[in-house]
Motif scaffolding. Structure first.
Motif, PDB file in Angstrom:
ATOM      1  N   MET A 235       3.417 -10.618-121.372  1.00 34.05           N
ATOM      2  CA  MET A 235       4.744 -10.631-121.959  1.00 34.05           C
ATOM      3  C   MET A 235       5.369 -12.003-121.743  1.00 34.05           C
ATOM      4  O   MET A 235       5.336 -12.558-120.656  1.00 34.05           O
ATOM      5  N   ALA A 236       5.955 -12.583-122.768  1.00 35.83           N
ATOM      6  CA  ALA A 236       6.554 -13.909-122.687  1.00 35.83           C
ATOM      7  C   ALA A 236       7.856 -13.860-121.894  1.00 35.83           C
ATOM      8  O   ALA A 236       8.607 -12.892-121.967  1.00 35.83           O
ATOM      9  N   ALA A 237       8.094 -14.921-121.135  1.00 36.47           N
ATOM     10  CA  ALA A 237       9.339 -15.010-120.383  1.00 36.47           C
ATOM     11  C   ALA A 237      10.501 -15.198-121.354  1.00 36.47           C
ATOM     12  O   ALA A 237      10.353 -15.809-122.409  1.00 36.47           O
ATOM     13  N   SER A 238      11.660 -14.662-120.990  1.00 35.14           N
ATOM     14  CA  SER A 238      12.824 -14.817-121.869  1.00 35.14           C
ATOM     15  C   SER A 238      13.346 -16.251-121.756  1.00 35.14           C
ATOM     16  O   SER A 238      13.197 -16.916-120.737  1.00 35.14           O
ATOM     17  N   LEU A 239      13.956 -16.700-122.833  1.00 38.13           N
ATOM     18  CA  LEU A 239      14.482 -18.058-122.870  1.00 38.13           C
ATOM     19  C   LEU A 239      15.869 -18.111-122.249  1.00 38.13           C
ATOM     20  O   LEU A 239      16.713 -17.253-122.516  1.00 38.13           O
ATOM     21  N   LEU A 240      16.090 -19.135-121.439  1.00 38.73           N
ATOM     22  CA  LEU A 240      17.427 -19.376-120.914  1.00 38.73           C
ATOM     23  C   LEU A 240      18.307 -19.920-122.035  1.00 38.73           C
ATOM     24  O   LEU A 240      17.815 -20.510-122.994  1.00 38.73           O
ATOM     25  N   LYS A 241      19.605 -19.747-121.891  1.00 38.76           N
ATOM     26  CA  LYS A 241      20.531 -20.399-122.815  1.00 38.76           C
ATOM     27  C   LYS A 241      20.460 -21.897-122.543  1.00 38.76           C
ATOM     28  O   LYS A 241      19.978 -22.325-121.483  1.00 38.76           O
ATOM     29  N   TYR A 242      20.959 -22.697-123.495  1.00 33.80           N
ATOM     30  CA  TYR A 242      21.005 -24.133-123.234  1.00 33.80           C
ATOM     31  C   TYR A 242      22.245 -24.744-123.846  1.00 33.80           C
ATOM     32  O   TYR A 242      22.835 -24.187-124.768  1.00 33.80           O
ATOM     33  N   ARG A 243      22.614 -25.879-123.270  1.00 35.72           N
ATOM     34  CA  ARG A 243      23.790 -26.597-123.750  1.00 35.72           C
ATOM     35  C   ARG A 243      23.490 -28.084-123.729  1.00 35.72           C
ATOM     36  O   ARG A 243      23.047 -28.618-122.720  1.00 35.72           O
ATOM     37  N   ILE A 244      23.696 -28.728-124.858  1.00 32.30           N
ATOM     38  CA  ILE A 244      23.526 -30.173-124.971  1.00 32.30           C
ATOM     39  C   ILE A 244      24.870 -30.803-124.608  1.00 32.30           C
ATOM     40  O   ILE A 244      25.859 -30.608-125.318  1.00 32.30           O
ATOM     41  N   LEU A 245      24.925 -31.534-123.506  1.00 33.56           N
ATOM     42  CA  LEU A 245      26.171 -32.144-123.056  1.00 33.56           C
ATOM     43  C   LEU A 245      26.484 -33.409-123.860  1.00 33.56           C
ATOM     44  O   LEU A 245      25.583 -33.986-124.486  1.00 33.56           O
ATOM     45  N   PRO A 246      27.744 -33.843-123.866  1.00 34.99           N
ATOM     46  CA  PRO A 246      28.121 -35.024-124.656  1.00 34.99           C
ATOM     47  C   PRO A 246      27.288 -36.276-124.358  1.00 34.99           C
ATOM     48  O   PRO A 246      26.976 -37.038-125.265  1.00 34.99           O
ATOM     49  N   THR A 247      26.905 -36.471-123.103  1.00 33.26           N
ATOM     50  CA  THR A 247      26.081 -37.638-122.764  1.00 33.26           C
ATOM     51  C   THR A 247      24.713 -37.560-123.438  1.00 33.26           C
ATOM     52  O   THR A 247      24.172 -38.573-123.878  1.00 33.26           O
ATOM     53  N   ALA A 248      24.163 -36.363-123.535  1.00 29.18           N
ATOM     54  CA  ALA A 248      22.879 -36.186-124.228  1.00 29.18           C
ATOM     55  C   ALA A 248      23.054 -36.340-125.727  1.00 29.18           C
ATOM     56  O   ALA A 248      22.198 -36.906-126.414  1.00 29.18           O
ATOM     57  N   ARG A 249      24.166 -35.854-126.258  1.00 27.63           N
ATOM     58  CA  ARG A 249      24.431 -35.975-127.698  1.00 27.63           C
ATOM     59  C   ARG A 249      24.501 -37.447-128.102  1.00 27.63           C
ATOM     60  O   ARG A 249      23.972 -37.834-129.133  1.00 27.63           O
ATOM     61  N   ILE A 250      25.122 -38.270-127.264  1.00 21.82           N
ATOM     62  CA  ILE A 250      25.177 -39.717-127.534  1.00 21.82           C
ATOM     63  C   ILE A 250      23.767 -40.286-127.584  1.00 21.82           C
ATOM     64  O   ILE A 250      23.417 -41.052-128.476  1.00 21.82           O
ATOM     65  N   GLY A 251      22.933 -39.899-126.614  1.00 21.74           N
ATOM     66  CA  GLY A 251      21.554 -40.385-126.581  1.00 21.74           C
ATOM     67  C   GLY A 251      20.761 -39.950-127.799  1.00 21.74           C
ATOM     68  O   GLY A 251      19.979 -40.723-128.353  1.00 21.74           O
ATOM     69  N   ILE A 252      20.962 -38.719-128.232  1.00 24.18           N
ATOM     70  CA  ILE A 252      20.262 -38.216-129.417  1.00 24.18           C
ATOM     71  C   ILE A 252      20.721 -38.976-130.657  1.00 24.18           C
ATOM     72  O   ILE A 252      19.901 -39.367-131.500  1.00 24.18           O
ATOM     73  N   ASP A 253      22.020 -39.215-130.764  1.00 29.09           N
ATOM     74  CA  ASP A 253      22.545 -39.962-131.918  1.00 29.09           C
ATOM     75  C   ASP A 253      21.997 -41.388-131.951  1.00 29.09           C
ATOM     76  O   ASP A 253      21.615 -41.892-133.010  1.00 29.09           O
ATOM     77  N   GLU A 254      21.958 -42.051-130.784  1.00 30.37           N
ATOM     78  CA  GLU A 254      21.408 -43.406-130.714  1.00 30.37           C
ATOM     79  C   GLU A 254      19.923 -43.411-131.063  1.00 30.37           C
ATOM     80  O   GLU A 254      19.442 -44.286-131.783  1.00 30.37           O
ATOM     81  N   LEU A 255      19.195 -42.413-130.563  1.00 28.34           N
ATOM     82  CA  LEU A 255      17.769 -42.305-130.853  1.00 28.34           C
ATOM     83  C   LEU A 255      17.536 -42.080-132.340  1.00 28.34           C
ATOM     84  O   LEU A 255      16.682 -42.732-132.953  1.00 28.34           O
ATOM     85  N   ARG A 256      18.331 -41.193-132.944  1.00 26.82           N
ATOM     86  CA  ARG A 256      18.190 -40.933-134.375  1.00 26.82           C
ATOM     87  C   ARG A 256      18.437 -42.207-135.185  1.00 26.82           C
ATOM     88  O   ARG A 256      17.653 -42.536-136.074  1.00 26.82           O
ATOM     89  N   SER A 257      19.492 -42.930-134.871  1.00 26.32           N
ATOM     90  CA  SER A 257      19.796 -44.167-135.595  1.00 26.32           C
ATOM     91  C   SER A 257      18.638 -45.157-135.496  1.00 26.32           C
ATOM     92  O   SER A 257      18.226 -45.750-136.501  1.00 26.32           O
ATOM     93  N   TYR A 258      18.103 -45.319-134.295  1.00 26.70           N
ATOM     94  CA  TYR A 258      17.000 -46.261-134.097  1.00 26.70           C
ATOM     95  C   TYR A 258      15.748 -45.817-134.858  1.00 26.70           C
ATOM     96  O   TYR A 258      15.129 -46.616-135.567  1.00 26.70           O
ATOM     97  N   VAL A 259      15.375 -44.558-134.727  1.00 26.69           N
ATOM     98  CA  VAL A 259      14.144 -44.066-135.359  1.00 26.69           C
ATOM     99  C   VAL A 259      14.253 -44.128-136.883  1.00 26.69           C
ATOM    100  O   VAL A 259      13.326 -44.587-137.561  1.00 26.69           O
ATOM    101  N   VAL A 260      15.373 -43.700-137.425  1.00 29.62           N
ATOM    102  CA  VAL A 260      15.548 -43.720-138.888  1.00 29.62           C
ATOM    103  C   VAL A 260      15.520 -45.159-139.395  1.00 29.62           C
ATOM    104  O   VAL A 260      14.850 -45.463-140.386  1.00 29.62           O
ATOM    105  N   ARG A 261      16.227 -46.049-138.716  1.00 28.91           N
ATOM    106  CA  ARG A 261      16.287 -47.454-139.133  1.00 28.91           C
ATOM    107  C   ARG A 261      14.909 -48.128-139.048  1.00 28.91           C
ATOM    108  O   ARG A 261      14.530 -48.896-139.917  1.00 28.91           O
TER     109      ARG A 261
END
Length: 112
Positions: A1-27
């Motif tokens: 039986m698979a373990a249940s998934l925990l909830k998750y929350r992307i904090l603002p500091t991570a959101r900034i990193g994701i946005d910067e990463l997206r800009s770099y990768v797309v560009r």
């Protein structure tokens, strides 16, 4: 039986990193590469949600915090997270080649 998934929350500091990463990768590589990178990040977060203890302590944070920060690798990116109760808190998403102490200093200065 698979373990249940925990909830998750992307904090603002991570959101900034994701946005910067997206800009770099797309560009630099285009939208298709970003879609692949984004899917890989989500897959890694889902793995963390299922197996939260599978990550290890980031060497740069050892001794600074006693709150159980961990990291998981997702391609060329690090996901730095913390588990509290039934939730995974994603603090940072950052390229493995970035200088983490300098980045953390910049984030702290931004928050002041």
């Amino acid at each position: 039986m698979a373990a249940s998934l925990l909830k998750y929350r992307i904090l603002p500091t991570a959101r900034i990193g994701i946005d910067e990463l997206r800009s770099y990768v797309v560009r630099t590589f285009g939208w298709e590469t970003w879609r692949q990178t984004s899917a890989q990040l989500q897959e890694t977060i889902n793995h963390i949600r299922q197996f939260p203890a599978s990550g290890h302590a980031p060497p740069e944070l050892e001794g600074f915090f006693e709150d159980g920060f961990r990291q998981a690798l997702s391609g060329k990116n690090r996901i730095i997270y913390q588990v509290r109760d039934d939730t995974v808190f994603v603090h940072l998403v950052v390229d493995v080649r970035r200088d983490l102490p300098s980045l953390l200093q910049r984030i702290v200065l931004r928050l002041m």
